[in-house]
Design a protein around this motif. Structure first.
Motif, PDB file in Angstrom:
ATOM      1  N   ARG A  25     -28.598  59.132  61.790  1.00 12.62           N
ATOM      2  CA  ARG A  25     -28.073  58.107  62.619  1.00 12.62           C
ATOM      3  C   ARG A  25     -28.959  57.344  63.113  1.00 12.62           C
ATOM      4  O   ARG A  25     -30.157  57.605  63.480  1.00 12.62           O
ATOM      5  N   LYS A  26     -28.642  55.883  63.012  1.00  6.68           N
ATOM      6  CA  LYS A  26     -29.631  55.041  63.486  1.00  6.68           C
ATOM      7  C   LYS A  26     -29.103  54.050  64.666  1.00  6.68           C
ATOM      8  O   LYS A  26     -27.940  53.750  64.642  1.00  6.68           O
ATOM      9  N   TYR A  27     -29.661  54.274  65.968  1.00  2.31           N
ATOM     10  CA  TYR A  27     -29.206  53.364  67.029  1.00  2.31           C
ATOM     11  C   TYR A  27     -30.148  52.545  67.257  1.00  2.31           C
ATOM     12  O   TYR A  27     -31.323  52.223  67.219  1.00  2.31           O
ATOM     13  N   ASN A  28     -29.398  51.021  67.502  1.00  2.00           N
ATOM     14  CA  ASN A  28     -30.090  49.977  68.166  1.00  2.00           C
ATOM     15  C   ASN A  28     -29.740  49.896  69.778  1.00  2.00           C
ATOM     16  O   ASN A  28     -28.699  50.005  70.091  1.00  2.00           O
ATOM     17  N   VAL A  29     -30.528  50.016  70.427  1.00  2.00           N
ATOM     18  CA  VAL A  29     -30.474  49.966  72.022  1.00  2.00           C
ATOM     19  C   VAL A  29     -31.212  49.133  72.686  1.00  2.00           C
ATOM     20  O   VAL A  29     -32.337  48.842  72.425  1.00  2.00           O
ATOM     21  N   ARG A  30     -30.592  48.371  73.448  1.00  2.00           N
ATOM     22  CA  ARG A  30     -31.272  47.308  74.299  1.00  2.00           C
ATOM     23  C   ARG A  30     -31.669  48.054  75.569  1.00  2.00           C
ATOM     24  O   ARG A  30     -31.165  48.434  76.502  1.00  2.00           O
ATOM     25  N   VAL A  31     -33.074  47.689  75.620  1.00  2.00           N
ATOM     26  CA  VAL A  31     -33.892  48.022  76.978  1.00  2.00           C
ATOM     27  C   VAL A  31     -34.491  46.785  77.446  1.00  2.00           C
ATOM     28  O   VAL A  31     -35.436  46.485  76.725  1.00  2.00           O
ATOM     29  N   GLY A  84     -35.525  43.258  78.020  1.00  2.00           N
ATOM     30  CA  GLY A  84     -35.578  42.133  76.866  1.00  2.00           C
ATOM     31  C   GLY A  84     -35.795  42.869  75.195  1.00  2.00           C
ATOM     32  O   GLY A  84     -35.923  41.666  74.312  1.00  2.00           O
ATOM     33  N   ASN A  85     -35.778  44.044  75.043  1.00  2.00           N
ATOM     34  CA  ASN A  85     -36.152  44.595  73.839  1.00  2.00           C
ATOM     35  C   ASN A  85     -35.077  45.299  73.212  1.00  2.00           C
ATOM     36  O   ASN A  85     -34.241  45.811  73.811  1.00  2.00           O
ATOM     37  N   LEU A  86     -34.823  45.156  71.726  1.00  2.00           N
ATOM     38  CA  LEU A  86     -34.092  45.889  71.219  1.00  2.00           C
ATOM     39  C   LEU A  86     -34.937  47.298  70.424  1.00  2.00           C
ATOM     40  O   LEU A  86     -35.763  46.918  69.511  1.00  2.00           O
ATOM     41  N   VAL A 109     -26.489  51.194  74.012  1.00  2.00           N
ATOM     42  CA  VAL A 109     -26.314  51.074  72.923  1.00  2.00           C
ATOM     43  C   VAL A 109     -25.596  49.825  72.218  1.00  2.00           C
ATOM     44  O   VAL A 109     -24.736  49.445  72.744  1.00  2.00           O
ATOM     45  N   GLU A 110     -26.346  49.097  71.194  1.00  2.00           N
ATOM     46  CA  GLU A 110     -25.729  47.820  70.754  1.00  2.00           C
ATOM     47  C   GLU A 110     -24.987  48.295  69.373  1.00  2.00           C
ATOM     48  O   GLU A 110     -23.948  47.831  69.161  1.00  2.00           O
ATOM     49  N   ASP A 111     -25.651  49.274  68.614  1.00  2.00           N
ATOM     50  CA  ASP A 111     -24.914  49.505  67.397  1.00  2.00           C
ATOM     51  C   ASP A 111     -25.396  50.926  66.933  1.00  2.00           C
ATOM     52  O   ASP A 111     -26.511  51.585  67.258  1.00  2.00           O
ATOM     53  N   MET A 112     -24.495  51.698  66.339  1.00  2.00           N
ATOM     54  CA  MET A 112     -24.864  52.766  65.619  1.00  2.00           C
ATOM     55  C   MET A 112     -24.422  52.901  64.301  1.00  2.00           C
ATOM     56  O   MET A 112     -23.175  52.529  63.815  1.00  2.00           O
ATOM     57  N   ALA A 140     -42.580  45.905  74.324  1.00  2.00           N
ATOM     58  CA  ALA A 140     -42.899  45.047  75.135  1.00  2.00           C
ATOM     59  C   ALA A 140     -41.764  44.352  75.710  1.00  2.00           C
ATOM     60  O   ALA A 140     -40.418  44.749  75.187  1.00  2.00           O
ATOM     61  N   SER A 141     -41.760  43.794  77.092  1.00  2.00           N
ATOM     62  CA  SER A 141     -40.516  43.318  77.569  1.00  2.00           C
ATOM     63  C   SER A 141     -39.526  44.430  77.915  1.00  2.00           C
ATOM     64  O   SER A 141     -38.169  44.105  77.655  1.00  2.00           O
ATOM     65  N   LEU A 142     -40.041  45.435  78.250  1.00  2.00           N
ATOM     66  CA  LEU A 142     -39.061  46.651  78.545  1.00  2.00           C
ATOM     67  C   LEU A 142     -38.734  46.675  79.958  1.00  2.00           C
ATOM     68  O   LEU A 142     -37.661  47.354  80.464  1.00  2.00           O
ATOM     69  N   GLY A 143     -39.238  45.825  80.875  1.00  3.35           N
ATOM     70  CA  GLY A 143     -38.984  45.980  82.334  1.00  3.35           C
ATOM     71  C   GLY A 143     -39.724  46.932  82.929  1.00  3.35           C
ATOM     72  O   GLY A 143     -39.723  47.218  84.184  1.00  3.35           O
ATOM     73  N   THR A 144     -40.577  47.766  82.068  1.00  2.37           N
ATOM     74  CA  THR A 144     -41.549  48.694  82.723  1.00  2.37           C
ATOM     75  C   THR A 144     -42.834  48.940  81.977  1.00  2.37           C
ATOM     76  O   THR A 144     -42.797  48.316  81.115  1.00  2.37           O
TER      77      THR A 144
END
Length: 352
Positions: free
Chosen positions: A308-314, A316-318, A298-301, A250-254
């Motif tokens: 490897r775990k990535y947190n990616v801001r897309v 309004g969503n992470l 990318v916010e965190d790796m 949700a809140s991906l902008g697409t």
């Protein structure tokens, strides 16, 4: 809420509209489920979900406020716990500290009036089965955690009960021992085919051991099914979140694209390992109509050995991405612009 469907084998255990009240609080509410003969069923849920209460009701340590529990078609309403012919393994093992391993195993046989010769033969057999034949003379305090767990299992099985109950059986072990014991329990079940009910809050344990999983929440069944079904097609946001990690799209902008039409009152979801990560300049996949791509930062790796775990801001969503570490793979750092790709067929819709 979905009730547990009938197993393909004949039911050995049945809960019929069981409610257990503690004062004004319902620990389980109108619980109906059945367990097939020889099946390994795990009841999974957070603290307060009612899973332990369900096990205690089956064991006879608590009695239903309403409803009934049947074993092999017989009501257990008037049957005390010691007459239910079940083996039980507790989280803290509950071995008698003042008795040797052998005496711990002989005790339930003595209570059943088994003579000394048969007791000795049965204890020798079960010790061999759990690979501890040379440990009969030891005291529980002289055993490692994994060895105590094996003895607790052996004691539950030594009288050859038709039903085995496991209450958070591996909760006191470290990760490596837990994984070893999961394999041992699975092998024992495959060999002995005991009808087994396991209660746990450990998702990995449930996925590894079970023929079926019942996910409980607030005293009722949220969803039930084979491990692969529950993980790949969770029915609700709660199940998706509790049984592994989930990205809610949700809140991906697409607009989210999927192979299925979105039912009303649902949210799109995808598992983190089904999402791939690439440089924002990556041209994308061939057969692009099968994929959806979004860009983010990318916010965190987090490096976790094999993953490897990535947190990616897309928008309004992470979103979470999990990928296996391999030589030659590009590694992204915080603030990197990236492209996330996933197959449209991997998107699932779950009830809010």
């Amino acid at each position: 809420m979905s009730h547990l469907e009938q197993s393909s084998t004949s039911p050995q255990i049945e809960f019929r509209n069981v409610t257990k009240m503690y004062g004004s609080v319902a620990a389980v509410k109108d619980l109906s489920m059945s367990v097939g003969r020889g099946e390994f069923l795990t009841i999974l849920g957070p603290s307060g979900s009612g899973k332990t209460t369900a096990l205690m009701l089956l064991a006879g340590f608590a009695m239903p406020t309403k409803g009934d529990i049947l074993i092999s078609g017989k009501s257990m309403a008037e049957v005390p716990s010691y007459r239910r012919d079940q083996g039980i393994v507790f989280q803290n093992y509950a071995l008698f500290p003042h008795l040797t391993v052998r005496r711990n195993l002989e005790f339930p046989l003595e209570m059943r009036g088994v003579n000394a010769t048969k007791r000795a033969k049965r204890v020798d057999s079960i010790l061999a089965r759990v690979h501890l034949s040379d440990f009969g003379h030891r005291m529980p305090s002289q055993l490692s955690g994994g060895q105590q767990q094996r003895i607790a299992l052996a004691r539950a099985l030594v009288a050859d009960p038709p039903i085995l109950l496991l209450d958070e059986p591996l909760g006191a072990l470290d990760r490596n021992l837990r994984e070893q014991m999961q394999i041992e329990i699975k092998n024992l079940h495959r060999e002995m085919r005991k009808t087994t009910i396991c209660v746990t809050h450990d998702q990995e344990e449930a996925l590894t051991l079970s023929d079926r999983i019942v996910v409980m929440r607030s005293g009722h069944i949220e969803q039930t099914g084979a491990p692969e079904t529950l993980y790949d097609r969770p029915a609700t946001r709660f199940v998706a979140n509790f049984l592994g990690e989930a990205n809610f799209l949700a809140s991906l902008g697409t607009k989210v694209c999927a192979d299925e039409d979105q039912p009303p009152h649902t949210v799109a979801m995808i598992r983190p390992e089904r999402v791939s990560i690439a440089s924002a300049s990556d041209p994308g996949h061939t057969g692009a109509e099968r994929f959806q791509s979004v860009t983010g930062k990318v916010e965190d790796m987090i490096y976790a050995g094999s993953l490897r775990k990535y947190n990616v801001r897309v928008g309004g969503n992470l979103l979470i991405v999990r990928e296996h570490v391999a030589s030659g793979k590009q590694v992204f750092a915080p603030e990197d612009e990236v492209k996330l790709n996933w197959l449209r067929s991997d998107v699932r819709f779950v009830a809010e």
